[in-house]
Design an enzyme around this catalytic site. Sequence first.
Site, PDB file in Angstrom:
ATOM      1  N   TYR A   1      35.536  34.118 138.783  1.00  0.00           N
ATOM      2  CA  TYR A   1      36.657  33.209 138.545  1.00  0.00           C
ATOM      3  C   TYR A   1      37.342  32.863 139.865  1.00  0.00           C
ATOM      4  CZ  TYR A   1      41.138  31.451 136.867  1.00  0.00           C
ATOM      5  OH  TYR A   1      42.249  30.678 136.651  1.00  0.00           O
TER       6      TYR A   1
ATOM      7  N   SER B   1      45.050  28.338 140.862  1.00  0.00           N
ATOM      8  CA  SER B   1      45.488  29.695 140.547  1.00  0.00           C
ATOM      9  C   SER B   1      45.799  30.416 141.839  1.00  0.00           C
ATOM     10  CB  SER B   1      44.384  30.444 139.794  1.00  0.00           C
ATOM     11  OG  SER B   1      44.649  31.832 139.742  1.00  0.00           O
TER      12      SER B   1
ATOM     13  N   GLY C   1      48.414  25.812 126.044  1.00  0.00           N
ATOM     14  CA  GLY C   1      48.822  26.330 127.340  1.00  0.00           C
ATOM     15  C   GLY C   1      49.446  25.329 128.287  1.00  0.00           C
TER      16      GLY C   1
ATOM     17  N   CYS D   1      44.243  19.854 127.292  1.00  0.00           N
ATOM     18  CA  CYS D   1      45.575  19.797 126.667  1.00  0.00           C
ATOM     19  C   CYS D   1      45.655  20.423 125.282  1.00  0.00           C
ATOM     20  CB  CYS D   1      46.041  18.337 126.574  1.00  0.00           C
ATOM     21  SG  CYS D   1      46.328  17.568 128.169  1.00  0.00           S
TER      22      CYS D   1
END
Length: 322
Positions: free
Chosen positions: A155, A142, A15, A12
Amino acid sequence: IPAPCTVLITGCSSGIGLAIAVRLARDPQRRFQVIATMRDLRKKEKLEEAAGPALGQTLSIQHLDVCSDSSVAECVGSIPGGRVDVLVSNAGMGHVGPVESISVEEMKHLFDTNFFGAVRMIKAVLPDMKRRRSGHIVVISSVMGLQGIVFNDVYAASKFAVEGFCESLAVQLLQFDIFISMVEPGPVNTDFERKLLEEASRRECAGADAATVRYFRDVYLPASRDIFAALGQSPEAVAEVGAEAGAGRGAMAGAPRASAEHRGSRRPWRASSGPGARLSARRPTASTRRWWPSSTPTPRGTCPCGPCTGCSSAPAASCGSA
């Protein structure tokens, strides 16, 4: 008056994690007690400023390193009764570049944050959720957990691992009335992304051949910046989708409905955000249903995925980085 939902959020300091924490803590009906965590408490000033009067009322800030078993146990153990109604697993890190230039140790570190960090958090909250037969886990993944992108090999692999883990676990948890939601953003304009591309542009890329390095620096990096400028969404936009993801269980009810469609509420589901991002909703079985919103083709000549044809047949978000 029902007690507020306890929401534990990782990552946190900036972003998406910061935006979700503030979004829920400033709920007009004060339905959430937000525990916003970060690895480095020296970076809490931005969150404190954004939270405003919610700080110390509906939002508290705690230290938590998702790469440390003891840190996770200490944080969860400090929560009264150990009760977490909603876990938002958001902490993560990125890495781009030719795979030859990335050491195995760097790959392990990335997986320790992106995959094992999420696993540690889920394992920490599951026993009490199972005992209460209630809970919701929201994982910020993502679009690269659905489709790999050039120079994002490691990633994307870490996000594919998260997707597989959560899809498998979601079916097991239905009998305990515990639900898993996944949010898969396309390009998001955050400090996280800006710093990632800046660091990548300075990297030596040792071990990679000259042609690959040239393609990475002269094609991929400029194209990525163009895509983020043209298609990048704000962390606040993703935060709204994250809130919507949990609304079906009542845990984050009241969030404005995002553009993403979902059919029914008592099921794990997957939501994507951003232009052309993918969306799928899973029934509480092993089967998967997917559908594709209309997308805006990436401007011809700006795609880092390879020789560009304008990507007219692919979702634009699949050409970005998240």
